[in-house]
Design a protein around this motif. Structure first.
Motif, PDB file in Angstrom:
ATOM      1  N   LEU A 115       0.851  -1.191   0.000  1.00  0.00           N
ATOM      2  CA  LEU A 115       0.000   0.000   0.000  1.00  0.00           C
ATOM      3  C   LEU A 115       0.878   1.229   0.000  1.00  0.00           C
ATOM      4  CD1 LEU A 115      -2.699  -1.213   2.498  1.00  0.00           C
ATOM      5  CD2 LEU A 115      -2.823  -1.169   0.027  1.00  0.00           C
ATOM      6  N   PRO A 116       0.519   2.341  -0.537  1.00  0.00           N
ATOM      7  CA  PRO A 116      -0.823   2.699  -0.996  1.00  0.00           C
ATOM      8  C   PRO A 116      -1.097   2.333  -2.445  1.00  0.00           C
ATOM      9  CG  PRO A 116       0.562   4.626  -1.115  1.00  0.00           C
ATOM     10  CD  PRO A 116       1.422   3.509  -0.597  1.00  0.00           C
ATOM     11  N   ASN A 117      -0.194   1.681  -3.130  1.00  0.00           N
ATOM     12  CA  ASN A 117      -0.401   1.335  -4.536  1.00  0.00           C
ATOM     13  C   ASN A 117      -0.393  -0.179  -4.724  1.00  0.00           C
ATOM     14  OD1 ASN A 117      -0.382   4.076  -5.363  1.00  0.00           O
ATOM     15  ND2 ASN A 117       1.843   4.079  -5.185  1.00  0.00           N
ATOM     16  N   PRO A 118      -1.517  -0.848  -4.414  1.00  0.00           N
ATOM     17  CA  PRO A 118      -1.537  -2.300  -4.573  1.00  0.00           C
ATOM     18  C   PRO A 118      -1.382  -2.696  -6.040  1.00  0.00           C
ATOM     19  CG  PRO A 118      -3.727  -1.462  -4.125  1.00  0.00           C
ATOM     20  CD  PRO A 118      -2.786  -0.308  -3.973  1.00  0.00           C
ATOM     21  N   THR A 119      -0.719  -3.819  -6.276  1.00  0.00           N
ATOM     22  CA  THR A 119      -0.448  -4.249  -7.645  1.00  0.00           C
ATOM     23  C   THR A 119      -1.347  -5.399  -8.090  1.00  0.00           C
ATOM     24  OG1 THR A 119       1.260  -5.719  -6.800  1.00  0.00           O
ATOM     25  CG2 THR A 119       1.967  -3.545  -7.566  1.00  0.00           C
ATOM     26  N   LEU A 120      -2.005  -6.065  -7.159  1.00  0.00           N
ATOM     27  CA  LEU A 120      -2.854  -7.205  -7.479  1.00  0.00           C
ATOM     28  C   LEU A 120      -4.255  -7.002  -6.924  1.00  0.00           C
ATOM     29  CD1 LEU A 120      -0.398 -10.104  -6.585  1.00  0.00           C
ATOM     30  CD2 LEU A 120      -0.879  -9.175  -8.854  1.00  0.00           C
ATOM     31  N   VAL A 121      -5.214  -7.698  -7.538  1.00  0.00           N
ATOM     32  CA  VAL A 121      -6.590  -7.727  -7.038  1.00  0.00           C
ATOM     33  C   VAL A 121      -6.956  -9.197  -6.868  1.00  0.00           C
ATOM     34  CG1 VAL A 121      -9.000  -7.181  -7.517  1.00  0.00           C
ATOM     35  CG2 VAL A 121      -7.200  -5.573  -8.185  1.00  0.00           C
ATOM     36  N   ILE A 122      -7.354  -9.561  -5.649  1.00  0.00           N
ATOM     37  CA  ILE A 122      -7.764 -10.925  -5.337  1.00  0.00           C
ATOM     38  C   ILE A 122      -9.292 -10.963  -5.340  1.00  0.00           C
ATOM     39  CG2 ILE A 122      -7.680 -12.803  -3.646  1.00  0.00           C
ATOM     40  CD1 ILE A 122      -4.940 -12.079  -4.757  1.00  0.00           C
ATOM     41  N   VAL A 123      -9.853 -11.900  -6.099  1.00  0.00           N
ATOM     42  CA  VAL A 123     -11.305 -12.051  -6.206  1.00  0.00           C
ATOM     43  C   VAL A 123     -11.655 -13.445  -5.682  1.00  0.00           C
ATOM     44  CG1 VAL A 123     -13.266 -12.125  -7.777  1.00  0.00           C
ATOM     45  CG2 VAL A 123     -11.409 -10.500  -8.188  1.00  0.00           C
ATOM     46  N   ALA A 124     -12.236 -13.505  -4.488  1.00  0.00           N
ATOM     47  CA  ALA A 124     -12.625 -14.790  -3.892  1.00  0.00           C
ATOM     48  C   ALA A 124     -13.994 -15.192  -4.422  1.00  0.00           C
ATOM     49  CB  ALA A 124     -12.658 -14.672  -2.376  1.00  0.00           C
ATOM     50  N   PHE A 125     -14.162 -16.501  -4.674  1.00  0.00           N
ATOM     51  CA  PHE A 125     -15.438 -16.976  -5.181  1.00  0.00           C
ATOM     52  C   PHE A 125     -15.861 -18.245  -4.470  1.00  0.00           C
ATOM     53  CE2 PHE A 125     -12.225 -18.844  -8.007  1.00  0.00           C
ATOM     54  CZ  PHE A 125     -12.554 -20.192  -7.933  1.00  0.00           C
ATOM     55  N   THR A 126     -17.141 -18.558  -4.601  1.00  0.00           N
ATOM     56  CA  THR A 126     -17.692 -19.788  -4.024  1.00  0.00           C
ATOM     57  C   THR A 126     -18.847 -20.258  -4.883  1.00  0.00           C
ATOM     58  OG1 THR A 126     -18.507 -20.809  -1.997  1.00  0.00           O
ATOM     59  CG2 THR A 126     -19.337 -18.622  -2.495  1.00  0.00           C
ATOM     60  N   HIS A 127     -19.147 -21.511  -4.740  1.00  0.00           N
ATOM     61  CA  HIS A 127     -20.353 -22.104  -5.323  1.00  0.00           C
ATOM     62  C   HIS A 127     -20.894 -23.031  -4.263  1.00  0.00           C
ATOM     63  CE1 HIS A 127     -23.226 -23.944  -7.980  1.00  0.00           C
ATOM     64  NE2 HIS A 127     -22.720 -25.127  -7.698  1.00  0.00           N
ATOM     65  N   ASP A 128     -22.100 -22.738  -3.790  1.00  0.00           N
ATOM     66  CA  ASP A 128     -22.621 -23.516  -2.691  1.00  0.00           C
ATOM     67  C   ASP A 128     -23.661 -24.556  -3.108  1.00  0.00           C
ATOM     68  OD1 ASP A 128     -24.773 -21.927  -3.250  1.00  0.00           O
ATOM     69  OD2 ASP A 128     -24.704 -20.804  -1.390  1.00  0.00           O
ATOM     70  N   GLY A 129     -23.873 -24.738  -4.397  1.00  0.00           N
ATOM     71  CA  GLY A 129     -24.816 -25.737  -4.862  1.00  0.00           C
ATOM     72  C   GLY A 129     -26.256 -25.306  -4.741  1.00  0.00           C
ATOM     73  N   GLU A 130     -26.498 -24.189  -4.080  1.00  0.00           N
ATOM     74  CA  GLU A 130     -27.864 -23.714  -3.902  1.00  0.00           C
ATOM     75  C   GLU A 130     -28.022 -22.276  -4.343  1.00  0.00           C
ATOM     76  OE1 GLU A 130     -28.856 -24.253   0.197  1.00  0.00           O
ATOM     77  OE2 GLU A 130     -28.524 -26.402   0.130  1.00  0.00           O
ATOM     78  N   SER A 131     -27.054 -21.755  -5.115  1.00  0.00           N
ATOM     79  CA  SER A 131     -27.114 -20.345  -5.503  1.00  0.00           C
ATOM     80  C   SER A 131     -28.299 -20.095  -6.430  1.00  0.00           C
ATOM     81  CB  SER A 131     -25.818 -19.908  -6.169  1.00  0.00           C
ATOM     82  OG  SER A 131     -25.584 -20.672  -7.320  1.00  0.00           O
ATOM     83  N   LYS A 132     -28.899 -18.955  -6.270  1.00  0.00           N
ATOM     84  CA  LYS A 132     -30.089 -18.584  -7.030  1.00  0.00           C
ATOM     85  C   LYS A 132     -29.863 -17.233  -7.696  1.00  0.00           C
ATOM     86  CE  LYS A 132     -32.957 -21.740  -5.043  1.00  0.00           C
ATOM     87  NZ  LYS A 132     -32.089 -22.819  -4.860  1.00  0.00           N
ATOM     88  N   GLY A 133     -30.558 -16.999  -8.752  1.00  0.00           N
ATOM     89  CA  GLY A 133     -30.559 -15.681  -9.365  1.00  0.00           C
ATOM     90  C   GLY A 133     -29.389 -15.399 -10.279  1.00  0.00           C
ATOM     91  N   GLY A 134     -28.676 -16.423 -10.711  1.00  0.00           N
ATOM     92  CA  GLY A 134     -27.546 -16.219 -11.606  1.00  0.00           C
ATOM     93  C   GLY A 134     -27.995 -16.058 -13.040  1.00  0.00           C
ATOM     94  N   PRO A 135     -27.054 -15.725 -13.915  1.00  0.00           N
ATOM     95  CA  PRO A 135     -27.397 -15.519 -15.310  1.00  0.00           C
ATOM     96  C   PRO A 135     -27.731 -16.816 -16.020  1.00  0.00           C
ATOM     97  CG  PRO A 135     -25.035 -15.297 -14.965  1.00  0.00           C
ATOM     98  CD  PRO A 135     -25.662 -15.509 -13.634  1.00  0.00           C
TER      99      PRO A 135
END
Length: 135
Positions: A115-135
């Motif tokens: 910081l103050p100039n981060p070089t990476l972006v971490i994007v955490a994801f999940t799939h819970d088998g019950e997700s609703k409302g997706g495309p």
């Protein structure tokens, strides 16, 4: 110092909330309708923490997957892309040069690096088998 990453392609569909409200029949309350942008293809490093593992839920066994994507912040800035919680990862390019269809939901987006100039972006994801409302 350049960042070394093992890049692959992912397809992401970003959500955008609309101002149109409608009543939710279950709770009798207004809610925001969600619309989805067209799929975009981005290059990043993919880390799968768990793939199709099963966990007990109140309704039986549920399939769970989780992991994170690592993007170069300069890459996202150059493309004008801002990823947000709720976006969907719809496909990941596998080693055979074919896309594997997924339904991962972005649960966290955080910059990382010095910081103050981060070089990476971490994007955490999940799939819970019950997700609703997706495309």
């Amino acid at each position: 110092m350049p960042v070394r990453m093992n890049l692959t392609s992912v397809k992401i569909r970003r959500q955008r909330a609309t101002s149109a409200l409608h009543d939710d029949p279950a709770f009798k309350a207004p809610r925001t309708a969600v619309q989805w942008d067209a799929e975009i293809v981005l290059r990043c490093q993919v880390e799968i923490d768990s793939w199709n593992s099963y966990a007990a839920t109140h309704s039986g066994s549920a399939e769970r997957s989780s992991g994170h994507l690592t993007f170069s912040k300069a890459y996202l800035d150059a493309k004008g892309i801002v990823l947000r919680v709720g976006d969907r990862i719809t496909a990941v390019l596998d080693k055979g040069a074919a896309y594997t269809t997924t339904d991962f939901r972005v649960v966290q987006v955080r910059p990382t690096g010095r910081l103050p100039n981060p070089t990476l972006v971490i994007v955490a994801f999940t799939h819970d088998g019950e997700s609703k409302g997706g495309p």
